[in-house]
Design a protein around this motif. Structure first.
Motif, short mmCIF file in Angstrom:
data_model
loop_
_atom_site.label_atom_id
_atom_site.label_comp_id
_atom_site.label_asym_id
_atom_site.label_seq_id
_atom_site.Cartn_x
_atom_site.Cartn_y
_atom_site.Cartn_z
N ARG A 132 0.83 -1.21 0.00
CA ARG A 132 0.00 0.00 0.00
C ARG A 132 0.86 1.27 0.00
NH1 ARG A 132 -5.31 -0.39 0.29
NH2 ARG A 132 -6.22 -2.41 0.88
N ILE A 133 2.13 1.14 0.38
CA ILE A 133 3.06 2.28 0.30
C ILE A 133 3.61 2.29 -1.11
CG2 ILE A 133 5.10 3.37 1.28
CD1 ILE A 133 2.69 3.15 3.19
N VAL A 134 2.99 3.09 -1.96
CA VAL A 134 3.30 3.07 -3.40
C VAL A 134 4.46 3.99 -3.74
CG1 VAL A 134 2.36 3.52 -5.71
CG2 VAL A 134 0.91 2.47 -3.94
N ASN A 135 4.54 5.15 -3.11
CA ASN A 135 5.57 6.15 -3.40
C ASN A 135 6.37 6.46 -2.14
OD1 ASN A 135 4.91 6.70 -6.22
ND2 ASN A 135 3.01 7.61 -5.42
N PRO A 136 7.36 5.63 -1.82
CA PRO A 136 8.10 5.80 -0.56
C PRO A 136 8.74 7.17 -0.40
CG PRO A 136 8.61 3.67 -1.57
CD PRO A 136 7.82 4.45 -2.57
N SER A 137 9.23 7.75 -1.49
CA SER A 137 9.91 9.05 -1.36
C SER A 137 8.92 10.14 -0.93
CB SER A 137 10.59 9.44 -2.67
OG SER A 137 9.64 9.58 -3.72
N THR A 138 7.71 10.10 -1.46
CA THR A 138 6.69 11.07 -1.06
C THR A 138 6.28 10.86 0.38
OG1 THR A 138 5.87 11.18 -3.33
CG2 THR A 138 4.41 12.01 -1.60
N VAL A 139 6.11 9.60 0.77
CA VAL A 139 5.77 9.29 2.16
C VAL A 139 6.85 9.82 3.09
CG1 VAL A 139 5.37 7.43 3.82
CG2 VAL A 139 4.37 7.29 1.53
N VAL A 169 -3.60 5.36 5.29
CA VAL A 169 -3.03 4.57 4.20
C VAL A 169 -4.11 4.17 3.20
CG1 VAL A 169 -3.19 2.18 5.06
CG2 VAL A 169 -1.19 2.89 3.73
N HIS A 170 -5.36 4.07 3.68
CA HIS A 170 -6.46 3.78 2.76
C HIS A 170 -7.01 5.05 2.12
CE1 HIS A 170 -7.35 -0.58 3.28
NE2 HIS A 170 -6.58 -0.38 4.34
N GLU A 171 -6.94 6.17 2.82
CA GLU A 171 -7.41 7.43 2.26
C GLU A 171 -6.44 7.97 1.21
OE1 GLU A 171 -10.24 9.33 2.80
OE2 GLU A 171 -11.00 7.60 3.91
N ARG A 179 -4.33 13.76 -4.74
CA ARG A 179 -5.67 14.18 -5.12
C ARG A 179 -6.44 12.93 -5.48
NH1 ARG A 179 -10.22 16.31 -6.07
NH2 ARG A 179 -10.54 18.22 -7.28
N GLU A 180 -7.69 12.86 -5.03
CA GLU A 180 -8.49 11.66 -5.30
C GLU A 180 -8.56 11.42 -6.80
OE1 GLU A 180 -12.90 9.81 -4.28
OE2 GLU A 180 -12.23 11.65 -3.32
N GLY A 189 -11.64 15.14 -2.84
CA GLY A 189 -10.68 14.64 -1.85
C GLY A 189 -9.26 15.13 -2.10
N ARG A 190 -8.64 15.64 -1.02
CA ARG A 190 -7.26 16.11 -1.09
C ARG A 190 -6.53 15.78 0.21
NH1 ARG A 190 -10.03 20.25 -3.80
NH2 ARG A 190 -9.07 21.02 -5.74
N GLY A 191 -5.23 15.48 0.06
CA GLY A 191 -4.35 15.36 1.21
C GLY A 191 -4.46 14.06 1.97
N TYR A 192 -3.79 14.01 3.11
CA TYR A 192 -3.73 12.80 3.92
C TYR A 192 -5.11 12.25 4.23
CZ TYR A 192 1.28 13.06 5.16
OH TYR A 192 2.65 13.07 5.14
N ILE A 193 -6.03 13.12 4.65
CA ILE A 193 -7.34 12.67 5.12
C ILE A 193 -8.37 12.70 4.00
CG2 ILE A 193 -8.31 14.88 5.88
CD1 ILE A 193 -8.33 11.67 8.00
N GLN A 194 -7.93 13.13 2.78
CA GLN A 194 -8.84 13.29 1.63
C GLN A 194 -10.03 14.18 2.01
OE1 GLN A 194 -8.44 11.78 -1.95
NE2 GLN A 194 -6.65 12.59 -0.88
#
Length: 316
Positions: A132-139, A169-171, A179-180, A189-194
């Motif tokens: 589920r961690i698709v983009n490690p550098s962004t995370v 991680v699901h949002e 962005r959703e 939806g935007r950001g960590y919490i969408q």
């Protein structure tokens, strides 16, 4: 022998003097508080824990100031908070006897270069959530702000961390700037919490003193994505108590989407996070929602949601 004794005594005096100097802020400024009862908080945020309440007005020493949540008192709005070393926390500048929104001559608080104990790392979330961690550098880029938001929201136990991180991680895949996909709505939806809907963008913007309705992309900026997730978790909703009860059913309902297969997927991620954080999966985890929270709860006020969430929960 006498020379050694005198040398030791002088050394002790020097150490004591150094301790006294260290305990006294080098650039402390004195102000009067203007409130009858003023909360001193662990950080410059309205959701940060209250260390103590100062009766007043009273005189306080300020050694530095830090930007945080905006506070309005009368006609003055300020995002600046004064650090009171004698009281171990922050108070809003809005309740000091000054017309300034930022204290002149008072330095900004520096950030401790050593990471606080208990911070979540990239390796941690990869171990919890795998692919589920698709983009490690962004995370990785967002983790400092996300850890700060967790501290400010008192997400400081394994249960709370597991619920919060499993939700994000699901949002958003734990990507602050996402962005959703396919959502072209102005307040999609935007950001960590969408963050979704003008009913959330408006209150969140007012809380932070920023124009989210006029500039919704602020919700996916590194500056605001994590604080907005903290706002939703603690202000728009009060989700920590559900995490404390291992109640992912109510956590999921609080996020604001209809019940379905996604609830179980998030609950499984919650269990994986708990297994990593504690070494086991505790009994008593609740993955299903109460009947009153089966539908889309996204547009409920916090009061409305809390009333429904209490039904059959034993939460009071």
């Amino acid at each position: 022998m006498l020379k050694r004794v005198l040398s030791s005594a002088l050394a002790l005096v020097a150490v004591a003097a150094g301790s006294l100097l260290a305990a006294t802020p080098a650039q402390a400024a004195t102000y009067q508080t203007t409130a009858i009862a003023l909360n001193v908080r662990t950080g410059p945020y309205l959701s940060a824990a209250v260390v103590k309440v100062l009766s007043g007005p009273t005189s306080v020493e300020v050694d530095c100031q830090k930007s945080g949540d905006s506070v309005t008192v009368g006609s003055r709005t300020t995002p600046w908070w004064a650090h009171l070393p004698a009281h171990g926390g922050y108070v809003t500048v809005a309740y000091l006897n000054t017309s300034e929104t930022k204290l002149s001559g008072v330095p900004e608080c520096t950030v401790d270069p050593e990471p606080p104990l208990g911070e979540v790392t990239l390796a941690d979330v990869q171990a919890m959530f795998g692919s589920r961690i698709v983009n490690p550098s962004t995370v990785q880029t967002g983790l400092a702000s996300l850890n700060q938001a967790m501290r400010d929201a008192q997400i400081n136990t394994a249960y709370r961390k597991a619920a919060f991180l499993a939700t994000l991680v699901h949002e958003s895949r734990l990507e602050y700037n996402i962005r959703e996909i396919g959502d072209t709505r102005l307040y999609g939806g935007r950001g960590y919490i969408q963050l979704t809907g003008d009913f959330n963008y408006g209150p969140a913007g007012r809380y932070f003193g920023i124009d989210l309705l006029g500039n919704p992309d602020l919700a996916l900026s590194l500056r605001w994505s994590a604080p907005i997730a903290r706002w939703y978790w603690t202000v728009a909703r009060s989700i920590n108590p559900y995490a404390d009860n291992l109640d992912m059913g109510r956590v999921n309902a609080a996020i604001g989407y209809p019940a379905g297969a996604e609830d179980q997927r998030r609950c499984d991620s919650f269990k994986n996070a708990l297994r990593y954080l504690t070494g086991s999966v505790p009994s008593g985890i609740i993955c299903t929602r109460p009947s009153a929270l089966q539908g889309d709860t996204s547009q409920l006020t916090r009061t409305q949601f809390d009333k429904l969430a209490r039904q059959g929960s034993g939460l009071g």
